[in-house]
Design a protein around this motif. Structure first.
Motif, PDB file in Angstrom:
ATOM      1  N   GLY A   1      -1.048   2.289   4.592  1.00 54.09           N
ATOM      2  CA  GLY A   1       0.126   1.489   4.680  1.00 54.09           C
ATOM      3  C   GLY A   1       1.017   1.697   5.903  1.00 54.09           C
ATOM      4  O   GLY A   1       1.522   0.619   6.477  1.00 54.09           O
TER       5      GLY A   1
ATOM      6  N   LYS B   1       0.743  -1.322   0.078  1.00 58.62           N
ATOM      7  CA  LYS B   1      -0.142  -0.137   0.073  1.00 58.62           C
ATOM      8  C   LYS B   1       0.803   1.313  -0.118  1.00 58.62           C
ATOM      9  O   LYS B   1       0.617   2.388  -0.594  1.00 58.62           O
ATOM     10  CB  LYS B   1      -1.060  -0.133   1.256  1.00 58.62           C
ATOM     11  CG  LYS B   1      -2.043  -0.965   0.939  1.00 58.62           C
ATOM     12  CD  LYS B   1      -2.959  -1.082   2.446  1.00 58.62           C
ATOM     13  CE  LYS B   1      -4.052  -1.994   2.346  1.00 58.62           C
ATOM     14  NZ  LYS B   1      -3.565  -3.277   2.145  1.00 58.62           N
TER      15      LYS B   1
ATOM     16  N   GLN C   1       1.787   1.559  -3.344  1.00 56.70           N
ATOM     17  CA  GLN C   1       0.606   1.347  -4.092  1.00 56.70           C
ATOM     18  C   GLN C   1       0.819   0.474  -5.230  1.00 56.70           C
ATOM     19  O   GLN C   1       0.880   0.760  -6.523  1.00 56.70           O
ATOM     20  CB  GLN C   1       0.299   2.854  -4.773  1.00 56.70           C
ATOM     21  CG  GLN C   1      -1.075   3.028  -5.370  1.00 56.70           C
ATOM     22  CD  GLN C   1      -1.394   4.180  -5.446  1.00 56.70           C
ATOM     23  OE1 GLN C   1      -0.781   4.974  -5.466  1.00 56.70           O
ATOM     24  NE2 GLN C   1      -2.824   4.419  -5.807  1.00 56.70           N
TER      25      GLN C   1
ATOM     26  N   ASN D   1      -3.392   5.521   0.343  1.00 58.30           N
ATOM     27  CA  ASN D   1      -2.628   4.535   0.199  1.00 58.30           C
ATOM     28  C   ASN D   1      -1.609   4.533   1.409  1.00 58.30           C
ATOM     29  O   ASN D   1      -1.180   3.285   2.151  1.00 58.30           O
ATOM     30  CB  ASN D   1      -2.335   4.192  -1.228  1.00 58.30           C
ATOM     31  CG  ASN D   1      -3.087   3.367  -1.941  1.00 58.30           C
ATOM     32  OD1 ASN D   1      -3.022   2.136  -1.919  1.00 58.30           O
ATOM     33  ND2 ASN D   1      -4.095   3.773  -2.576  1.00 58.30           N
TER      34      ASN D   1
END
Length: 441
Positions: free
Chosen positions: A190, A148, A151, A186
């Motif tokens: 993450g 994440k 991405q 994201n």
């Protein structure tokens, strides 16, 4: 009372609650969770432990035979039970595996309780179980977090998504579009998942568990409410996190709801020889370096491979049809002719999409020869539908295609936009600090 008595160093007995005797419920619960978690982690590892896939492969050789047999002969499942990974973690095979592990854990807990009914506690085994679970949850979330942060898991909306009607998208597709739209979100997700690294250290365990419980609960909610086929794994991550946090539940309850002063206690750690402790410390350091260092590098490499410029087709672009000739006859909208294109979308080297004027987007295998100025589009649905085309790039954005499909001849004029994101509101709206009124379209 002397100052020495007041400030005497804390010993293990003063820090830890009494652990010499557990209740019957605690002992039976532990026997079940110990068996179930160990089986789940080692037979359904999901890539959490480095290099464990080689060991898991050996287990799967037997499980791929046993689990379908259980489904067919014990539970009476009549359809084919497919084995092996296919992008979904909620297949019939996966549920049968969980059912089997659950039944084994219950039977084991019963037999264990009968044989070892005089046991007072399982303090040492509890420590080793929590250690394995901590590393499983922690490493799993670090892996998910890295994809994440960089991405890779949720890509930015593609041309296919941007030309697809909301109503034609699946719940999972809608979630992926929402989550993939924002690089910032994201990164936020993450970092929250990578924070599970705190689970690998005893001093930060409780704080890490609180963050991880919220993170895994959110992931589980998305998987349930957007029908994402990873419900089994996300549910188990929540259960395992709650199991680890249960050690401090009473203390945290007193603090948050009754505002009483508290002192967090560590999970009891059995005394280990100095050399053993050092070996474990080295192993932990190597695992962290591998997972964070090599994991970061591998994720970057994956992004470049699947989303980098090297993966893009030389004909990358968004093509809008201006003129469509079929067998020398111009077809225009409105038309019932299903062969009329509206858009041609090319991004990667292997795939292309064609959106007809009156139906949903279709996927095609793409083969481009930039020397011969030719491209071939092969349908995944109809093996006879093969477009053999030559192309010519005109002035500015003009693009021309000529060729055949089945028994028809085609001549198509298109307008090519290389940066397709400029054409759609979703991807060109941008960020605004000031909004005089909501821009909700």
């Amino acid at each position: 009372m002397s100052l020495l008595q007041i400030y005497k160093p804390l010993t293990m007995s003063t820090i830890l609650p009494k652990t010499d005797t557990w209740s019957v419920f605690e002992k039976i619960s532990f026997r079940f969770f110990f068996t179930y978690f160990i089986l789940f982690i080692f037979l359904n590892n999901n890539g959490a432990f480095p290099f464990y896939g080689y060991v898991n492969h050996i287990f799967n050789l037997g499980l791929y035979e046993i689990i379908p047999w259980i489904g067919e002969h014990i539970l009476g499942i009549t359809y084919e039970i497919r084995v092996g990974p296919n992008g979904s973690g909620d297949t019939t095979y996966d549920y049968l595996l969980i059912f089997t592990l659950f039944v084994i854990a219950i039977i084991t807990a019963i037999i264990w309780s009968v044989i070892d009914r005089k046991a007072k506690s399982y303090v040492k085994m509890y420590y080793w179980l929590t250690l394995i679970v901590r590393f499983y949850v922690g490493l799993m979330l670090i892996n998910y977090g890295l994809v994440k942060v960089i991405q890779v898991q949720f890509s930015a909306p593609t041309m296919y998504r941007l030309t697809q009607a909301y109503g034609d998208s699946s719940p999972m597709g809608l979630a992926w579009t929402f989550l993939g739209f924002s690089k910032g979100y994201n990164l936020f997700m993450g970092i929250a998942e990578v924070a599970a690294v705190l689970l690998l250290f005893r001093r930060t365990l409780t704080f890490g568990l609180i963050i991880t419980l919220m993170t895994t609960a959110n992931v589980m909610a998305v998987n349930y409410f957007y029908d994402v086929p990873v419900k089994i794994l996300s549910t188990h991550l929540v259960i395992m996190t709650a199991f680890l946090l249960a050690h401090s539940f009473k203390t945290l309850w007193q603090f948050f709801f009754f505002r009483k002063p508290i002192a967090l206690t560590d999970i009891y750690k059995p005394a280990l020889k100095s050399i053993v402790s050092k070996v474990f410390l080295v192993i932990k350091a190597l695992v962290l370096v591998y997972v964070l260092g090599f994991g970061f590098y591998e994720t970057l490499s994956s992004r470049d491979m699947y989303y980098g410029e090297a993966s893009k087709s030389p004909l990358k672009g968004f093509y809008e049809v201006e003129e469509f000739k079929l067998n020398d006859s111009i077809i225009s909208c409105p038309s019932k002719e299903k062969k009329l294109w509206k858009y041609l979308m090319i991004d990667g080297k292997q795939y292309a999409q064609i959106k007809p004027a009156d139906s949903k987007t279709q996927w095609y295998k793409l083969d481009v020869d930039s020397v011969k100025k030719s491209l071939v589009l092969k349908s995944y649905r109809d093996t006879l539908e093969v477009y053999n085309l030559t192309y010519m790039e005109g002035d500015s954005t003009d693009f021309y295609l000529k060729g055949t499909v089945k028994l028809d001849t085609l001549a198509i004029k298109l307008q090519r936009t290389k940066n397709y994101k400029e054409k759609f509101l979703l991807t060109n709206r941008g960020f605004h600090w000031i909004n005089e009124r909501p821009y909700n379209r």
